[in-house]
Design an enzyme around this catalytic site. Structure first.
Site, short mmCIF file in Angstrom:
data_model
loop_
_atom_site.label_atom_id
_atom_site.label_comp_id
_atom_site.label_asym_id
_atom_site.label_seq_id
_atom_site.Cartn_x
_atom_site.Cartn_y
_atom_site.Cartn_z
N ARG A 83 0.85 -1.18 0.00
CA ARG A 83 0.00 0.00 0.00
C ARG A 83 0.89 1.24 0.00
NH1 ARG A 83 -2.31 0.48 4.67
NH2 ARG A 83 -1.84 -1.54 5.58
N TYR A 217 -0.84 -3.16 -7.45
CA TYR A 217 -0.85 -3.90 -6.19
C TYR A 217 -2.25 -3.87 -5.57
CZ TYR A 217 -0.52 -5.00 -1.32
OH TYR A 217 -0.78 -5.54 -0.08
N HIS A 245 -12.10 -3.67 11.07
CA HIS A 245 -10.97 -4.46 10.53
C HIS A 245 -10.83 -5.69 11.44
CE1 HIS A 245 -6.38 -4.55 9.57
NE2 HIS A 245 -7.06 -5.34 8.79
N CYS A 269 0.19 -9.89 14.88
CA CYS A 269 -0.29 -10.11 16.25
C CYS A 269 -1.09 -11.41 16.39
CB CYS A 269 -1.12 -8.93 16.73
SG CYS A 269 -0.14 -7.44 17.02
N ALA A 382 4.02 -10.91 -0.61
CA ALA A 382 3.40 -11.76 -1.65
C ALA A 382 2.06 -12.28 -1.12
CB ALA A 382 4.33 -12.91 -1.99
#
Length: 618
Positions: A83, A217, A245, A269, A382
């Site tokens: 990003r 991307y 999220h 995490c 990836a």
């Protein structure tokens, strides 16, 4: 419609004419005229149209076939692998400021992006695709239209989202849809975006439209993923629900009981490994909508697929994902190493060839880029893109339920070596939202920031995607809970405690924390009250470790893991307080909760000292 008739061949025009929505037609006519594609294809919900897009991704060279049937590989430009935070901007009216967020004057931004996108599709084919976020025909449904000249982007969205052409027909003349305009721009000989200096991702919060140019991307281009997420967060805060999220999973309790949890974890995490625990069930791994339905919090997975990081996925630690990646189901691999038609990636646990093709072109071990860095076999970012239906542990019924599923618990997952215990439950909604969700931090590793042990503040794991003022976002969270008749319990977890450089927990211990949380949601076990919430009793965990992992759980391990670390907890409260205090427009409740937690800790320290054994609190 006259304009559209002029731009489109009759068969494509008819597909749009069947949707009775002048707002949509006007938007499409304006952008087709501006982008100037040589060809336009409109996707309906038919399998033939999806197959056409799949074929075009191969025909235009954006994807290549691999040895396994239905597997393809896509490469992004070597410098277009993540990003682009610097060039991702929220377009806001003049004078609006949003702390932590990258904003730009709307008029200026629109002028710039229009200039960049003028005639950008000359000689290319434009795909117009319709999707919905959330299940179709439901209170959660948000329709969206994507314009893109990348068959790879369109193909990815067919794997990740529910088709929405029929939904647009059903809805008629609504303005209530999200809009995405994307062009990969000029491509090089490897069919990757060339003009990265003109890479822009501009999110117009006023018109709910995202513009993305000169990039391929997925995080910058797959409109309905993190780009739409900014728009739905704004909508949720405006309308009083939650766009989060989070994963959505089912934990299986005693006697066939099903309990659903959402979980927000910053990267690294343990989010994916929790959602993929082999004996539980996944509904979604990334984005959820949560609404108040008759006083109960109900959640849906926004998506129907996974756009997952492939690095480190191996047969031992990730048996389910490994099985999916080696099945003949439709998968797009991106930026991996390919040799003899087989994909390879870093950390897969098997020998990787010394040469092949990857995101840098022809690759060999020891190859360096122009900055002198050694190029690994696959990029650390990836990805694999696949439908959730390929997963044997999918809860299909929950994924497709237009009413969503009741949320029993919400989990916030942080990462620190010395502060939070492995699992704890909040006293109530406000306590959980503030001291767990809004206080979320993750310790970065040396690889990311050059400094081991830096704690990155990431409330609700949403900071990168926020599109409203943080204070308004937290206020909405608090209000949402207050209006519920039945509130989900809130939990916080930390899988990364260390002592003398050694982990205090093993990878699969999280399976036990999930079972304990499930029992707490239904009041089946008691807990120990501490200054920071409720923690498990040793006897209950001992029994669960035996049941779930067939493992003996020692008293001394419990004591090390669950001791209350007062100095570290107080330092954390100070850190969080100092972040929020200068921002302004933060709900008073936040400081009240932090102050109360501080007082409880100071009181406990007077009585028990700096480090409090859970057995002292019985």
């Amino acid at each position: 419609m006259e304009k559209l008739k002029r731009f489109l061949p009759e068969d494509q025009y008819e597909k749009l004419a069947a949707i009775n929505n002048p707002y949509l037609h006007e938007f499409l006519a304006e952008w087709i005229e501006w982008l100037k594609p040589s060809k336009v294809f409109v996707c309906t919900d038919s399998p033939e149209d999806e197959e056409y897009v799949r074929w075009k991704a191969l025909y235009y060279g954006e994807e290549k076939m691999l040895e396994m049937p239905r597997h393809t590989v896509h490469y992004d430009n070597y410098y277009d692998q993540a990003r682009d935070k610097a060039n991702t901007k929220l377009l806001v009216p003049k004078g609006v400021t949003l702390p932590f967020l990258n904003t730009m004057d709307r008029e200026e931004g629109l002028k710039e992006i229009r200039e960049i996108m003028k005639g950008i599709m000359k000689g290319k084919e434009l795909f117009i695709c319709f999707f919905v976020l959330g299940p179709r025909n439901s209170i959660f449904t948000i329709p969206a239209v994507q314009l893109t000249d990348s068959a790879y982007v369109a193909h990815s969205e067919f794997l990740l989202y529910r088709k929405g052409y029929e939904e647009f027909k059903r809805l008629g003349p609504t303005k209530n849809f999200l809009k995405f305009v994307h062009s990969a721009g000029e491509l090089d000989e490897r069919k990757t975006s060339k003009n990265l200096d003109k890479r822009r991702i501009y999110i117009d919060l006023v018109d709910e439209t995202v513009y993305s140019a000169n990039t391929q991307y997925g995080g910058n281009t797959i409109g309905l993923k993190k780009l739409a997420f900014r728009l739905t967060i704004q909508r949720a805060v405006r309308e009083g629900w939650l766009s989060e999220h989070m994963f959505l999973m089912r934990v299986n309790g005693p006697n066939g009981r099903k309990t659903y949890f959402t979980g927000a974890y910053p990267s690294m995490c343990g989010k994916t490994s929790t959602a993929m625990i082999p004996w539980e069930n996944i509904v979604g791994d990334d984005l959820v909508f949560i609404k108040n339905v008759d006083g109960t919090a109900r959640a849906v997975n926004v998506e129907i697929g996974v756009f997952g990081i492939i690095e480190g996925i191996n047969e031992k630690d990730d048996p389910i994902i490994w099985q999916v990646l080696h099945s003949p189901v439709e998968i797009i691999f991106s930026n991996v190493l390919v040799k003899d038609g087989k994909p390879y990636w870093n950390g897969m646990g098997i020998e990787i060839p010394d040469e092949g093709e990857n995101h840098s072109g022809k690759w060999w071990r020891g190859k360096r880029d122009k900055e002198g860095n050694e190029i690994p076999p696959s990029h650390k970012n990836a990805r694999f893109t696949v439908r959730l239906e390929a997963f044997p542990n999918l809860d299909k019924e929950a994924l497709e339920n237009p009413c969503g599923v009741e949320v029993g618990g919400m989990i916030f997952g942080g990462r620190d070596p010395d502060t939070w215990p492995p699992v704890r439950e909040a006293f109530d909604w406000e306590h959980g939202v503030i001291t767990m969700g809004a206080s979320l931090e993750s310790e970065t590793t040396a690889a990311t920031l050059g400094k081991e042990g830096v704690r990155a503040f990431n409330p609700m794991s949403i900071l990168d995607f926020l599109s409203v003022h943080l204070g308004d976002y937290i206020r909405n969270y608090l209000e949402f809970g207050r209006k519920l008749k039945k509130k989900p319990k809130i939990f916080a977890v930390n899988y990364f405690l260390r002592e003398n450089g050694k982990w205090l927990n093993e990878k699969l211990d999280k399976a036990v924390w999930l079972k304990w949380m499930e029992l707490r949601v239904h009041g089946d076990v008691e807990a120990i009250e501490t200054p920071i919430g409720y923690i498990p009793k040793y006897e209950d965990l001992r029994e669960l470790f035996k049941q779930v992992l067939n493992k003996e759980y020692k008293k001394e391990d419990y004591e090390k893991q669950f001791k209350i670390r007062v100095p570290e907890l107080l330092a954390k409260i100070d850190r969080i307080w100092n972040i929020y205090e200068p921002i302004g427009n933060i709900p008073e409740e936040l400081f009240k909760q932090l102050e109360e937690e501080r007082e409880r800790l100071l009181k406990a320290r007077e009585k028990y000292g700096d480090y409090i054994s859970p057995f002292s609190l019985l």
